[in-house]
Design a protein around this motif. Structure first.
Motif, PDB file in Angstrom:
ATOM      1  N   SER A 112       0.817  -1.217   0.000  1.00 50.15           N
ATOM      2  CA  SER A 112       0.000   0.000   0.000  1.00 50.15           C
ATOM      3  C   SER A 112       0.850   1.268   0.000  1.00 50.15           C
ATOM      4  CB  SER A 112      -0.925   0.013   1.224  1.00 50.15           C
ATOM      5  OG  SER A 112      -0.172  -0.077   2.424  1.00 50.15           O
ATOM      6  N   GLY A 113       2.160   1.138  -0.097  1.00 48.12           N
ATOM      7  CA  GLY A 113       3.033   2.302  -0.094  1.00 48.12           C
ATOM      8  C   GLY A 113       4.465   1.875  -0.317  1.00 48.12           C
ATOM      9  N   PRO A 114       5.428   2.808  -0.205  1.00 50.66           N
ATOM     10  CA  PRO A 114       6.834   2.453  -0.386  1.00 50.66           C
ATOM     11  C   PRO A 114       7.280   1.435   0.648  1.00 50.66           C
ATOM     12  CG  PRO A 114       6.510   4.835  -0.400  1.00 50.66           C
ATOM     13  CD  PRO A 114       5.226   4.238   0.070  1.00 50.66           C
ATOM     14  N   GLY A 115       8.291   0.661   0.301  1.00 48.72           N
ATOM     15  CA  GLY A 115       8.810  -0.326   1.239  1.00 48.72           C
ATOM     16  C   GLY A 115      10.214  -0.747   0.869  1.00 48.72           C
ATOM     17  N   ALA A 116      10.959  -1.271   1.855  1.00 46.14           N
ATOM     18  CA  ALA A 116      12.334  -1.688   1.624  1.00 46.14           C
ATOM     19  C   ALA A 116      12.420  -2.901   0.710  1.00 46.14           C
ATOM     20  CB  ALA A 116      13.009  -1.992   2.963  1.00 46.14           C
ATOM     21  N   ASP A 117      11.284  -3.590   0.507  1.00 46.69           N
ATOM     22  CA  ASP A 117      11.296  -4.762  -0.368  1.00 46.69           C
ATOM     23  C   ASP A 117      11.330  -4.388  -1.841  1.00 46.69           C
ATOM     24  OD1 ASP A 117       8.761  -3.662  -0.364  1.00 46.69           O
ATOM     25  OD2 ASP A 117       7.696  -5.567  -0.156  1.00 46.69           O
ATOM     26  N   ARG A 118      11.189  -3.083  -2.146  1.00 54.11           N
ATOM     27  CA  ARG A 118      11.207  -2.607  -3.535  1.00 54.11           C
ATOM     28  C   ARG A 118      12.179  -1.438  -3.667  1.00 54.11           C
ATOM     29  NH1 ARG A 118       5.975  -0.708  -2.975  1.00 54.11           N
ATOM     30  NH2 ARG A 118       6.248  -1.533  -0.871  1.00 54.11           N
ATOM     31  N   GLY A 119      12.980  -1.496  -4.737  1.00 49.77           N
ATOM     32  CA  GLY A 119      13.905  -0.412  -5.037  1.00 49.77           C
ATOM     33  C   GLY A 119      13.510   0.265  -6.336  1.00 49.77           C
ATOM     34  N   PRO A 133      16.598  -4.794  -1.873  1.00 51.71           N
ATOM     35  CA  PRO A 133      15.191  -5.003  -2.221  1.00 51.71           C
ATOM     36  C   PRO A 133      14.999  -6.366  -2.870  1.00 51.71           C
ATOM     37  CG  PRO A 133      16.246  -3.675  -3.895  1.00 51.71           C
ATOM     38  CD  PRO A 133      17.276  -3.875  -2.805  1.00 51.71           C
ATOM     39  N   ARG A 134      13.776  -6.850  -2.850  1.00 55.63           N
ATOM     40  CA  ARG A 134      13.470  -8.117  -3.518  1.00 55.63           C
ATOM     41  C   ARG A 134      13.071  -7.889  -4.965  1.00 55.63           C
ATOM     42  NH1 ARG A 134       9.821 -11.625   0.571  1.00 55.63           N
ATOM     43  NH2 ARG A 134      10.944 -13.345  -0.405  1.00 55.63           N
ATOM     44  N   VAL A 135      12.550  -6.690  -5.251  1.00 56.29           N
ATOM     45  CA  VAL A 135      12.158  -6.328  -6.612  1.00 56.29           C
ATOM     46  C   VAL A 135      12.728  -4.946  -6.904  1.00 56.29           C
ATOM     47  CG1 VAL A 135      10.258  -6.009  -8.251  1.00 56.29           C
ATOM     48  CG2 VAL A 135      10.003  -7.643  -6.371  1.00 56.29           C
ATOM     49  N   LEU A 136      13.324  -4.788  -8.081  1.00 54.31           N
ATOM     50  CA  LEU A 136      13.897  -3.513  -8.491  1.00 54.31           C
ATOM     51  C   LEU A 136      13.124  -2.985  -9.692  1.00 54.31           C
ATOM     52  CD1 LEU A 136      16.201  -1.417  -8.154  1.00 54.31           C
ATOM     53  CD2 LEU A 136      17.510  -2.769  -9.827  1.00 54.31           C
ATOM     54  N   PHE A 137      12.624  -1.758  -9.585  1.00 56.47           N
ATOM     55  CA  PHE A 137      11.916  -1.097 -10.679  1.00 56.47           C
ATOM     56  C   PHE A 137      12.846  -0.075 -11.315  1.00 56.47           C
ATOM     57  CE2 PHE A 137       8.615  -2.177  -7.495  1.00 56.47           C
ATOM     58  CZ  PHE A 137       7.941  -3.125  -8.236  1.00 56.47           C
ATOM     59  N   MET A 138      12.872  -0.063 -12.646  1.00 57.35           N
ATOM     60  CA  MET A 138      13.761   0.839 -13.375  1.00 57.35           C
ATOM     61  C   MET A 138      12.936   1.570 -14.430  1.00 57.35           C
ATOM     62  SD  MET A 138      17.102  -1.697 -13.707  1.00 57.35           S
ATOM     63  CE  MET A 138      18.285  -0.342 -13.685  1.00 57.35           C
ATOM     64  N   ASP A 139      12.815   2.885 -14.270  1.00 56.53           N
ATOM     65  CA  ASP A 139      11.976   3.692 -15.151  1.00 56.53           C
ATOM     66  C   ASP A 139      12.832   4.378 -16.212  1.00 56.53           C
ATOM     67  OD1 ASP A 139       9.937   5.078 -16.335  1.00 56.53           O
ATOM     68  OD2 ASP A 139       9.547   6.422 -14.652  1.00 56.53           O
TER      69      ASP A 139
END
Length: 298
Positions: A99-106, A180-186
């Protein structure tokens, strides 16, 4: 690049590639997106940026997202990273609702977003320090991430002393330092020149090979999407909807010479046809004149 030649069906797979995809879908689901919708209120009314978007990404998969202008790629990745909230729908990381930012996602952006007053090492240390990691441990771990992205000689340099590609490698190291467990790259390589962009694509594949990470990569470049990805999520525009999820049967490990391979070109042509359907009417570009017309200039 001529893709009008007779190309193989992109779905044709060698036994090795078929086995790779079979192993992929047997892995745990790292990211599950279910019926995601995003609407914005504007002075001209409500605009639907994303409509009923559903897909999954498996552990250690590299999935690219591509589509025409207005398909909501950047809106989607901001929602996945927790930087925006969806109007409706659900997002789960390894089964846990988000539901918001978290350390599991970069997150890695197109802009370098580095602190100019901090050195390379201090930039990489920042996240772990903010989460309470002792300085001596953050220092040691930062050196390991900096070595992974090939910048050990520049750990004490400041961002203004680095090239664009080097800055983006620091940004990747900084994101990974938070584990993080998942990395998003825009569109992380969108501002780089063509040669540096190719180098960064190879760097990313090497990093991904050595780190237990799942990557969702936003891009508008067809070659980049095919070169990097296990699968490609193709979005439609206005509103953004899932058009197709395309498997990339190009064997790994990948090399720059594969962009001329018929299989690579076949996947590329299929995605291009999804984004720009054959026979689709194209709008003519406006003609702007700032000088007297000269018949000898064409």
């Amino acid at each position: 690049m001529n893709t009008d030649l007779a190309l193989p069906d992109y779905r044709e797979q060698t036994p090795e590639v078929a086995a790779r995809f079979s192993r992929l879908v047997e892995r745990p689901v790292a990211l599950q997106v279910s019926h995601l919708t995003k609407k914005f209120e504007t002075p001209r009314g409500i605009i639907t940026a994303l409509d009923d978007v559903s897909f999954s990404v498996h552990k250690r998969e590299l999935l690219s997202v591509i589509g025409p202008s207005g398909c909501g790629k950047s809106t989607l990745v901001r929602i996945l990273a927790g930087l925006e909230s969806p109007t409706s729908g659900e997002l789960r990381v390894y089964g846990e609702p988000v539901s918001g930012p978290g350390a599991d996602r970069g997150m890695v952006f197109q802009g370098y977003t580095l602190f100019p007053w901090r050195t390379v090492k201090e930039n990489v240390m920042f996240g772990p320090q903010m989460s309470g990691t002792p300085t001596y441990i953050a220092d040691s771990e930062a050196r390991e991430w900096i070595e992974l992205v090939g910048l050990s000689k520049f750990e004490n340099a400041y961002p203004h002393q680095l090239s664009g590609g080097m800055k983006q490698r620091v940004a990747i190291a900084r994101a990974l330092a938070n584990q993080p467990r998942v990395l998003f790259m825009d569109e992380p390589f969108g501002a780089l020149d063509a040669q540096t962009r190719c180098q960064m694509q190879s760097y990313l594949l090497e990093i991904w090979k050595n780190v237990d990470i799942t990557i969702v990569f936003i891009t508008h470049d067809l070659d980049e999407a095919v070169f990097l990805s296990d699968r490609i999520l193709v979005l439609e525009a206005n509103p953004g909807r899932v058009n197709e999820v395309v498997q990339v049967p190009v064997p790994r490990p990948r090399s720059s010479t594969q962009i001329f391979d018929p299989t690579f070109l076949g996947v590329r042509k299929h995605i291009d046809n999804l984004i720009h359907p054959p026979g689709q009417e194209q709008k003519e570009a406006p003609v702007l004149r700032h000088a007297i017309s000269d018949p000898d200039v064409v």
